[in-house]
Design a protein around this motif. Structure first.
Motif, PDB file in Angstrom:
ATOM      1  N   LEU A  28      10.877 -28.381  26.920  1.00 46.05           N
ATOM      2  CA  LEU A  28      10.281 -29.092  25.793  1.00 46.05           C
ATOM      3  C   LEU A  28      10.381 -28.264  24.521  1.00 46.05           C
ATOM      4  CD1 LEU A  28       8.582 -31.355  24.526  1.00 46.05           C
ATOM      5  CD2 LEU A  28       6.533 -30.189  25.389  1.00 46.05           C
ATOM      6  N   GLU A  29      10.199 -26.948  24.651  1.00 45.33           N
ATOM      7  CA  GLU A  29      10.270 -26.082  23.476  1.00 45.33           C
ATOM      8  C   GLU A  29      11.655 -26.128  22.829  1.00 45.33           C
ATOM      9  OE1 GLU A  29       6.758 -25.252  25.587  1.00 45.33           O
ATOM     10  OE2 GLU A  29       8.814 -25.129  26.362  1.00 45.33           O
ATOM     11  N   HIS A  30      12.714 -26.253  23.630  1.00 43.11           N
ATOM     12  CA  HIS A  30      14.056 -26.397  23.064  1.00 43.11           C
ATOM     13  C   HIS A  30      14.129 -27.654  22.190  1.00 43.11           C
ATOM     14  CE1 HIS A  30      15.230 -23.507  26.194  1.00 43.11           C
ATOM     15  NE2 HIS A  30      16.419 -23.403  25.623  1.00 43.11           N
ATOM     16  N   ALA A  31      13.663 -28.761  22.724  1.00 43.54           N
ATOM     17  CA  ALA A  31      13.730 -30.020  21.974  1.00 43.54           C
ATOM     18  C   ALA A  31      12.928 -29.928  20.679  1.00 43.54           C
ATOM     19  CB  ALA A  31      13.221 -31.168  22.830  1.00 43.54           C
ATOM     20  N   GLU A  32      11.743 -29.366  20.755  1.00 45.53           N
ATOM     21  CA  GLU A  32      10.909 -29.225  19.562  1.00 45.53           C
ATOM     22  C   GLU A  32      11.566 -28.320  18.526  1.00 45.53           C
ATOM     23  OE1 GLU A  32       6.443 -29.749  21.508  1.00 45.53           O
ATOM     24  OE2 GLU A  32       7.406 -27.776  21.513  1.00 45.53           O
ATOM     25  N   ALA A 237      23.188 -19.570  22.309  1.00 48.10           N
ATOM     26  CA  ALA A 237      22.541 -18.939  21.148  1.00 48.10           C
ATOM     27  C   ALA A 237      21.048 -19.251  21.108  1.00 48.10           C
ATOM     28  CB  ALA A 237      23.214 -19.386  19.856  1.00 48.10           C
ATOM     29  N   LEU A 238      20.675 -20.466  21.505  1.00 50.89           N
ATOM     30  CA  LEU A 238      19.254 -20.798  21.576  1.00 50.89           C
ATOM     31  C   LEU A 238      18.558 -19.964  22.645  1.00 50.89           C
ATOM     32  CD1 LEU A 238      19.231 -24.708  21.346  1.00 50.89           C
ATOM     33  CD2 LEU A 238      19.016 -23.061  19.493  1.00 50.89           C
ATOM     34  N   GLU A 268      10.081 -20.812  17.558  1.00 52.21           N
ATOM     35  CA  GLU A 268      10.405 -20.583  16.150  1.00 52.21           C
ATOM     36  C   GLU A 268      11.781 -19.931  16.015  1.00 52.21           C
ATOM     37  OE1 GLU A 268      10.449 -20.499  12.154  1.00 52.21           O
ATOM     38  OE2 GLU A 268       9.006 -21.587  13.420  1.00 52.21           O
ATOM     39  N   ALA A 269      12.104 -19.000  16.901  1.00 46.39           N
ATOM     40  CA  ALA A 269      13.416 -18.346  16.854  1.00 46.39           C
ATOM     41  C   ALA A 269      14.527 -19.356  17.115  1.00 46.39           C
ATOM     42  CB  ALA A 269      13.468 -17.219  17.882  1.00 46.39           C
ATOM     43  N   MET A 270      14.317 -20.273  18.057  1.00 45.21           N
ATOM     44  CA  MET A 270      15.332 -21.291  18.324  1.00 45.21           C
ATOM     45  C   MET A 270      15.472 -22.256  17.148  1.00 45.21           C
ATOM     46  SD  MET A 270      15.075 -22.259  22.373  1.00 45.21           S
ATOM     47  CE  MET A 270      13.366 -22.809  22.366  1.00 45.21           C
ATOM     48  N   ALA A 271      14.368 -22.566  16.482  1.00 41.12           N
ATOM     49  CA  ALA A 271      14.443 -23.421  15.299  1.00 41.12           C
ATOM     50  C   ALA A 271      15.284 -22.757  14.216  1.00 41.12           C
ATOM     51  CB  ALA A 271      13.044 -23.721  14.770  1.00 41.12           C
ATOM     52  N   GLY A 272      15.140 -21.437  14.073  1.00 35.49           N
ATOM     53  CA  GLY A 272      15.935 -20.715  13.095  1.00 35.49           C
ATOM     54  C   GLY A 272      17.417 -20.748  13.414  1.00 35.49           C
ATOM     55  N   VAL A 273      17.753 -20.585  14.688  1.00 36.35           N
ATOM     56  CA  VAL A 273      19.158 -20.666  15.111  1.00 36.35           C
ATOM     57  C   VAL A 273      19.707 -22.064  14.851  1.00 36.35           C
ATOM     58  CG1 VAL A 273      20.693 -20.599  17.112  1.00 36.35           C
ATOM     59  CG2 VAL A 273      18.959 -18.823  16.809  1.00 36.35           C
ATOM     60  N   THR A 274      18.912 -23.068  15.179  1.00 33.05           N
ATOM     61  CA  THR A 274      19.335 -24.446  14.954  1.00 33.05           C
ATOM     62  C   THR A 274      19.621 -24.701  13.483  1.00 33.05           C
ATOM     63  OG1 THR A 274      18.028 -25.237  16.839  1.00 33.05           O
ATOM     64  CG2 THR A 274      18.624 -26.859  15.164  1.00 33.05           C
TER      65      THR A 274
END
Length: 282
Positions: A28-32, A237-238, A268-274
């Motif tokens: 779920l955190e990935h999707a968010e 990368a995520l 938050e780190a994955m959101a930055g990569v995205t």
């Protein structure tokens, strides 16, 4: 916002000469994180769930698909839902019921003749239900359980003439090609064959897809889009960003037990990569 379709996002990007990034969802955190990154970048993205991710969730697609759909509908960014690297015909058939607008059907490990046969059947099934179908020709390699593959080895890359015949014989909507990238790379050191990308772009009438983009440096990705790549797939990368934050937190909080304390910075780190990849491809 209502779900958009992958076909619409890819067609629009191809017409405008830019890319659209697709990100792998495991939790779920990935999707968010993907939705948040897309909102910050002010652009569209594809949420994609792989067959391996479905296996991680006990072989059950419904729950993770419902979670990704709910996140997408709550987001202000245009997001689509894509089922990635499907080899199981039963999982392919489950895509329609769970609201996927697109599937990457992966018969690339079969002989060329069997790849064409199985993919053409998947296309017929999908198109009868309005599902956009991506397929792969060549050897991108690097997925879990596979032997290491030299992306520069003879025969690994996609041949333009064969690609043209493959698209014509299968009726696919997009083609994933082997041009020098590899799945599961944790360092961004891949060098792409941009002459081959341009040749493939001229040879086939459908959008091209770059798998293994996590290992491709920013300038290479920009040039790949300029050379004719449209859908840019990002997964590792995520996970690298996610795991790095979790590892850092646990290294300094040895007695911590609340997962929210490390899942928050990981998300938050994955959101930055995205956001970074999305700004890169448009």
């Amino acid at each position: 916002m209502p779900l958009t379709t992958t076909g619409e996002l890819v067609a629009r990007a191809a017409a405008e000469g830019r890319g659209v990034a697709a990100f792998n969802v495991i939790t779920l955190e990935h999707a968010e994180a993907i939705a948040l990154g897309a909102e910050r970048a002010g652009t569209a993205a594809v949420l994609q769930i792989s067959e391996n991710a479905v296996k991680f969730h006990g072989g059950r697609l419904a729950a993770i698909a419902a979670a990704a759909t709910a996140v997408a509908r709550a987001s202000s960014a245009p997001l689509s839902l894509h089922l990635d690297h499907v080899t199981d015909p039963e999982l392919l058939r489950a895509a329609h019921a769970e609201g996927f607008s697109s599937v990457m059907f992966d018969a690339s490990k079969l002989s060329y003749a069997d790849n064409v046969k199985e993919t053409a059947e998947a296309v017929r099934w999908g198109h009868e239900r309005g599902i956009w179908i991506e397929a792969e020709l060549g050897e991108v390699g690097g997925k879990a359980g596979e032997a290491p593959l030299d992306a520069h080895a003879p025969g690994a890359r996609t041949d333009p003439a064969e690609a043209a015949a493959y698209v014509a014989d299968t009726g696919i909507d997009a083609l994933a090609v082997a041009v020098g990238s590899s799945h599961a790379m944790t360092e961004r050191t891949a060098t792409l064959d941009h002459d081959l990308i341009r040749s493939l772009r001229q040879a086939v009438p459908v959008p091209l897809v770059l798998h293994g983009s996590s290992g491709v440096p920013d300038p290479e990705i920009r040039q790949a889009v300029a050379s004719g790549m449209t859908k840019i797939n990002v997964g590792t990368a995520l996970n690298t960003a996610f795991t790095g934050e979790v590892r850092e937190y646990l290294a300094t909080h040895a007695t911590g037990v609340d997962p929210r304390k490390y899942l928050t910075p990981a998300r938050e780190a994955m959101a930055g990569v995205t956001e970074s990849f999305l700004r890169l491809v448009v």
